[in-house]
Design a protein around this motif. Structure first.
Motif, PDB file in Angstrom:
ATOM      1  N   LYS A 259      68.122  51.546  61.432  1.00 37.50           N
ATOM      2  CA  LYS A 259      66.697  51.809  61.176  1.00 37.50           C
ATOM      3  C   LYS A 259      66.005  50.725  60.358  1.00 37.50           C
ATOM      4  CE  LYS A 259      67.116  56.878  61.036  1.00 37.50           C
ATOM      5  NZ  LYS A 259      66.933  58.066  60.157  1.00 37.50           N
ATOM      6  N   TYR A 260      66.805  49.936  59.619  1.00 43.99           N
ATOM      7  CA  TYR A 260      66.194  49.097  58.598  1.00 43.99           C
ATOM      8  C   TYR A 260      66.519  47.619  58.769  1.00 43.99           C
ATOM      9  CZ  TYR A 260      66.143  53.771  56.607  1.00 43.99           C
ATOM     10  OH  TYR A 260      65.968  55.122  56.442  1.00 43.99           O
ATOM     11  N   ASP A 261      65.545  46.808  58.439  1.00 45.81           N
ATOM     12  CA  ASP A 261      65.718  45.365  58.373  1.00 45.81           C
ATOM     13  C   ASP A 261      66.163  45.065  56.939  1.00 45.81           C
ATOM     14  OD1 ASP A 261      65.088  42.557  57.958  1.00 45.81           O
ATOM     15  OD2 ASP A 261      63.975  42.657  59.838  1.00 45.81           O
ATOM     16  N   LEU A 262      67.420  44.658  56.756  1.00 46.35           N
ATOM     17  CA  LEU A 262      67.980  44.443  55.420  1.00 46.35           C
ATOM     18  C   LEU A 262      67.986  42.951  55.059  1.00 46.35           C
ATOM     19  CD1 LEU A 262      71.123  46.784  55.583  1.00 46.35           C
ATOM     20  CD2 LEU A 262      68.800  47.361  54.857  1.00 46.35           C
ATOM     21  N   SER A 263      67.470  42.645  53.880  1.00 42.82           N
ATOM     22  CA  SER A 263      67.453  41.266  53.378  1.00 42.82           C
ATOM     23  C   SER A 263      67.724  41.269  51.881  1.00 42.82           C
ATOM     24  CB  SER A 263      66.083  40.611  53.627  1.00 42.82           C
ATOM     25  OG  SER A 263      65.761  40.556  55.005  1.00 42.82           O
ATOM     26  N   THR A 264      68.097  40.107  51.369  1.00 43.19           N
ATOM     27  CA  THR A 264      68.170  39.967  49.914  1.00 43.19           C
ATOM     28  C   THR A 264      66.855  39.371  49.424  1.00 43.19           C
ATOM     29  OG1 THR A 264      69.038  37.693  49.818  1.00 43.19           O
ATOM     30  CG2 THR A 264      70.642  39.484  50.098  1.00 43.19           C
ATOM     31  N   LEU A 265      66.550  39.656  48.168  1.00 44.71           N
ATOM     32  CA  LEU A 265      65.404  39.027  47.505  1.00 44.71           C
ATOM     33  C   LEU A 265      65.887  38.805  46.078  1.00 44.71           C
ATOM     34  CD1 LEU A 265      61.697  40.285  47.717  1.00 44.71           C
ATOM     35  CD2 LEU A 265      62.578  38.594  46.112  1.00 44.71           C
ATOM     36  N   ASN A 266      66.438  37.621  45.845  1.00 44.11           N
ATOM     37  CA  ASN A 266      67.207  37.404  44.614  1.00 44.11           C
ATOM     38  C   ASN A 266      66.954  36.046  43.989  1.00 44.11           C
ATOM     39  OD1 ASN A 266      68.681  36.251  46.905  1.00 44.11           O
ATOM     40  ND2 ASN A 266      70.308  35.810  45.436  1.00 44.11           N
ATOM     41  N   ASP A 267      67.267  35.953  42.713  1.00 42.51           N
ATOM     42  CA  ASP A 267      67.218  34.692  41.977  1.00 42.51           C
ATOM     43  C   ASP A 267      68.634  34.136  41.908  1.00 42.51           C
ATOM     44  OD1 ASP A 267      64.543  35.131  41.533  1.00 42.51           O
ATOM     45  OD2 ASP A 267      64.782  35.756  39.446  1.00 42.51           O
ATOM     46  N   GLU A 268      68.821  32.918  42.420  1.00 43.66           N
ATOM     47  CA  GLU A 268      70.154  32.310  42.374  1.00 43.66           C
ATOM     48  C   GLU A 268      70.041  30.826  42.657  1.00 43.66           C
ATOM     49  OE1 GLU A 268      73.176  33.038  40.910  1.00 43.66           O
ATOM     50  OE2 GLU A 268      73.383  34.754  42.254  1.00 43.66           O
ATOM     51  N   SER A 269      70.873  30.032  42.005  1.00 46.35           N
ATOM     52  CA  SER A 269      70.948  28.597  42.286  1.00 46.35           C
ATOM     53  C   SER A 269      71.598  28.386  43.654  1.00 46.35           C
ATOM     54  CB  SER A 269      71.754  27.898  41.200  1.00 46.35           C
ATOM     55  OG  SER A 269      73.055  28.461  41.114  1.00 46.35           O
ATOM     56  N   LEU A 270      71.329  27.217  44.237  1.00 47.92           N
ATOM     57  CA  LEU A 270      71.710  26.968  45.635  1.00 47.92           C
ATOM     58  C   LEU A 270      73.199  27.118  45.913  1.00 47.92           C
ATOM     59  CD1 LEU A 270      70.943  26.052  48.501  1.00 47.92           C
ATOM     60  CD2 LEU A 270      71.206  23.693  47.714  1.00 47.92           C
ATOM     61  N   GLU A 271      74.023  26.344  45.234  1.00 50.60           N
ATOM     62  CA  GLU A 271      75.456  26.343  45.555  1.00 50.60           C
ATOM     63  C   GLU A 271      76.119  27.673  45.244  1.00 50.60           C
ATOM     64  OE1 GLU A 271      74.345  22.031  44.727  1.00 50.60           O
ATOM     65  OE2 GLU A 271      73.872  23.999  43.888  1.00 50.60           O
ATOM     66  N   LEU A 272      75.711  28.295  44.155  1.00 52.51           N
ATOM     67  CA  LEU A 272      76.290  29.594  43.818  1.00 52.51           C
ATOM     68  C   LEU A 272      75.850  30.653  44.811  1.00 52.51           C
ATOM     69  CD1 LEU A 272      78.194  30.889  41.835  1.00 52.51           C
ATOM     70  CD2 LEU A 272      76.266  31.377  40.318  1.00 52.51           C
ATOM     71  N   ASN A 273      74.608  30.590  45.241  1.00 46.41           N
ATOM     72  CA  ASN A 273      74.106  31.527  46.246  1.00 46.41           C
ATOM     73  C   ASN A 273      74.899  31.397  47.545  1.00 46.41           C
ATOM     74  OD1 ASN A 273      71.954  33.529  46.797  1.00 46.41           O
ATOM     75  ND2 ASN A 273      71.266  32.044  48.315  1.00 46.41           N
ATOM     76  N   GLN A 274      75.105  30.163  47.974  1.00 44.53           N
ATOM     77  CA  GLN A 274      75.844  29.928  49.220  1.00 44.53           C
ATOM     78  C   GLN A 274      77.292  30.393  49.093  1.00 44.53           C
ATOM     79  OE1 GLN A 274      75.007  25.714  49.637  1.00 44.53           O
ATOM     80  NE2 GLN A 274      73.300  26.111  51.010  1.00 44.53           N
ATOM     81  N   PHE A 275      77.893  30.143  47.943  1.00 42.27           N
ATOM     82  CA  PHE A 275      79.264  30.602  47.700  1.00 42.27           C
ATOM     83  C   PHE A 275      79.341  32.122  47.797  1.00 42.27           C
ATOM     84  CE2 PHE A 275      82.049  32.568  44.517  1.00 42.27           C
ATOM     85  CZ  PHE A 275      83.291  32.192  45.013  1.00 42.27           C
ATOM     86  N   ARG A 276      78.407  32.818  47.177  1.00 42.20           N
ATOM     87  CA  ARG A 276      78.438  34.277  47.136  1.00 42.20           C
ATOM     88  C   ARG A 276      78.197  34.880  48.530  1.00 42.20           C
ATOM     89  NH1 ARG A 276      77.361  36.486  41.767  1.00 42.20           N
ATOM     90  NH2 ARG A 276      75.397  37.547  42.278  1.00 42.20           N
ATOM     91  N   ILE A 277      77.307  34.268  49.291  1.00 41.24           N
ATOM     92  CA  ILE A 277      77.055  34.743  50.653  1.00 41.24           C
ATOM     93  C   ILE A 277      78.328  34.644  51.492  1.00 41.24           C
ATOM     94  CG2 ILE A 277      75.834  34.250  52.813  1.00 41.24           C
ATOM     95  CD1 ILE A 277      73.444  33.333  51.058  1.00 41.24           C
ATOM     96  N   LYS A 278      78.987  33.497  51.417  1.00 42.05           N
ATOM     97  CA  LYS A 278      80.202  33.268  52.213  1.00 42.05           C
ATOM     98  C   LYS A 278      81.374  34.091  51.703  1.00 42.05           C
ATOM     99  CE  LYS A 278      83.187  29.574  53.959  1.00 42.05           C
ATOM    100  NZ  LYS A 278      83.434  28.107  53.993  1.00 42.05           N
ATOM    101  N   LYS A 279      81.599  34.088  50.383  1.00 46.27           N
ATOM    102  CA  LYS A 279      82.744  34.771  49.788  1.00 46.27           C
ATOM    103  C   LYS A 279      82.747  36.263  50.112  1.00 46.27           C
ATOM    104  CE  LYS A 279      86.085  35.631  46.724  1.00 46.27           C
ATOM    105  NZ  LYS A 279      87.482  35.181  46.917  1.00 46.27           N
ATOM    106  N   PHE A 280      81.586  36.894  50.080  1.00 46.26           N
ATOM    107  CA  PHE A 280      81.509  38.336  50.248  1.00 46.26           C
ATOM    108  C   PHE A 280      80.908  38.757  51.589  1.00 46.26           C
ATOM    109  CE2 PHE A 280      81.499  37.405  45.677  1.00 46.26           C
ATOM    110  CZ  PHE A 280      82.626  38.126  45.303  1.00 46.26           C
ATOM    111  N   ASP A 281      80.852  37.805  52.539  1.00 50.52           N
ATOM    112  CA  ASP A 281      80.371  38.100  53.906  1.00 50.52           C
ATOM    113  C   ASP A 281      79.025  38.830  53.887  1.00 50.52           C
ATOM    114  OD1 ASP A 281      82.611  36.976  55.230  1.00 50.52           O
ATOM    115  OD2 ASP A 281      83.766  38.798  54.845  1.00 50.52           O
ATOM    116  N   LEU A 282      78.120  38.358  53.055  1.00 51.51           N
ATOM    117  CA  LEU A 282      76.844  39.056  52.933  1.00 51.51           C
ATOM    118  C   LEU A 282      76.010  38.991  54.212  1.00 51.51           C
ATOM    119  CD1 LEU A 282      75.709  38.212  49.284  1.00 51.51           C
ATOM    120  CD2 LEU A 282      77.128  40.102  50.123  1.00 51.51           C
ATOM    121  N   ASP A 283      76.247  37.953  55.022  1.00 48.69           N
ATOM    122  CA  ASP A 283      75.477  37.877  56.263  1.00 48.69           C
ATOM    123  C   ASP A 283      75.921  38.923  57.289  1.00 48.69           C
ATOM    124  OD1 ASP A 283      77.908  36.669  56.788  1.00 48.69           O
ATOM    125  OD2 ASP A 283      77.049  34.771  57.455  1.00 48.69           O
ATOM    126  N   LYS A 284      76.952  39.651  56.969  1.00 50.50           N
ATOM    127  CA  LYS A 284      77.352  40.792  57.798  1.00 50.50           C
ATOM    128  C   LYS A 284      76.351  41.929  57.651  1.00 50.50           C
ATOM    129  CE  LYS A 284      81.081  44.245  58.167  1.00 50.50           C
ATOM    130  NZ  LYS A 284      82.405  44.675  57.616  1.00 50.50           N
TER     131      LYS A 284
END
Length: 203
Positions: A103-128
């Protein structure tokens, strides 16, 4: 609450532990044996540029930590930074349920530095779980500035009255609300599922 079509999640404090906050920086100083107060005064000068993507991690570390000779390496320090990120399993269970509804379009809206943000997305499969990552490092502005919420609305063309924004910080929730979003100020991450059930987002 009006029918919700889009849900925007803060990451640190809602989906994962905070990435590089005051506590993490203090723990780093203790672990590596350098002067926290001295380093953090320098951090304050570069924090906005770091979080909003105007300086990279390497430049930030050279200014804030490695401005003098250290007995540890940059690689060791980055690994420590990354180790501070841990998942909130209760939130991931909620994300699974939200995805299954379709039912929902899910997105993040967050404060994060570039490399740490990319690490967290990949490490925890957030794009799933998340379709888009509206992060300060990509948008060049951070919460609680209204501009970040206005940019997100401009990019998504979403009706703010049909958007739910979830954040653990009251100031961020209030800023989103002032831009027309429905908001959930999440005081405890462990209450997320019950809060969404009360809002009729989950059954």
């Amino acid at each position: 609450m009006k029918e919700i079509t889009h849900i925007f999640f803060d990451v640190g404090g809602v989906v994962l532990t905070n990435g590089w906050d005051h506590m993490n920086r203090e723990e780093a100083a203790q672990a590596f044996g350098y002067d926290f107060e001295e380093s953090d005064k320098i951090h304050a000068k570069f924090a906005a540029d770091f979080d909003e993507g105007r300086i990279k991690l390497d430049d930030y570390l050279m200014q804030v930590v490695f401005y003098k000779k250290r007995e540890f390496t940059k690689k060791q320090f980055v690994e420590f930074m990354q180790s501070r990120s841990q998942p909130y399993e209760t939130t991931f269970k909620v994300l699974e349920k939200l995805c299954k509804t379709g039912k929902y379009d899910l997105s993040t809206l967050n404060d994060e530095s570039l490399e740490l943000n990319q690490f967290r997305i990949k490490k925890f499969d957030l794009d799933k779980y998340f379709k888009n990552f509206f992060s300060s490092c990509y948008l060049g502005v951070s919460k609680p500035q209204k501009e970040i919420f206005q940019k997100v609305l401009g990019i998504t063309h979403a009706n703010p009255e049909k958007c739910l924004f979830i954040d653990d910080r009251k100031a961020n929730a209030e800023a989103a609300e002032s831009c027309g979003f429905q908001v959930l100020h999440l005081e405890s991450v462990f209450n997320l599922e019950n809060e969404l059930k009360e809002l009729k987002i989950l059954q």
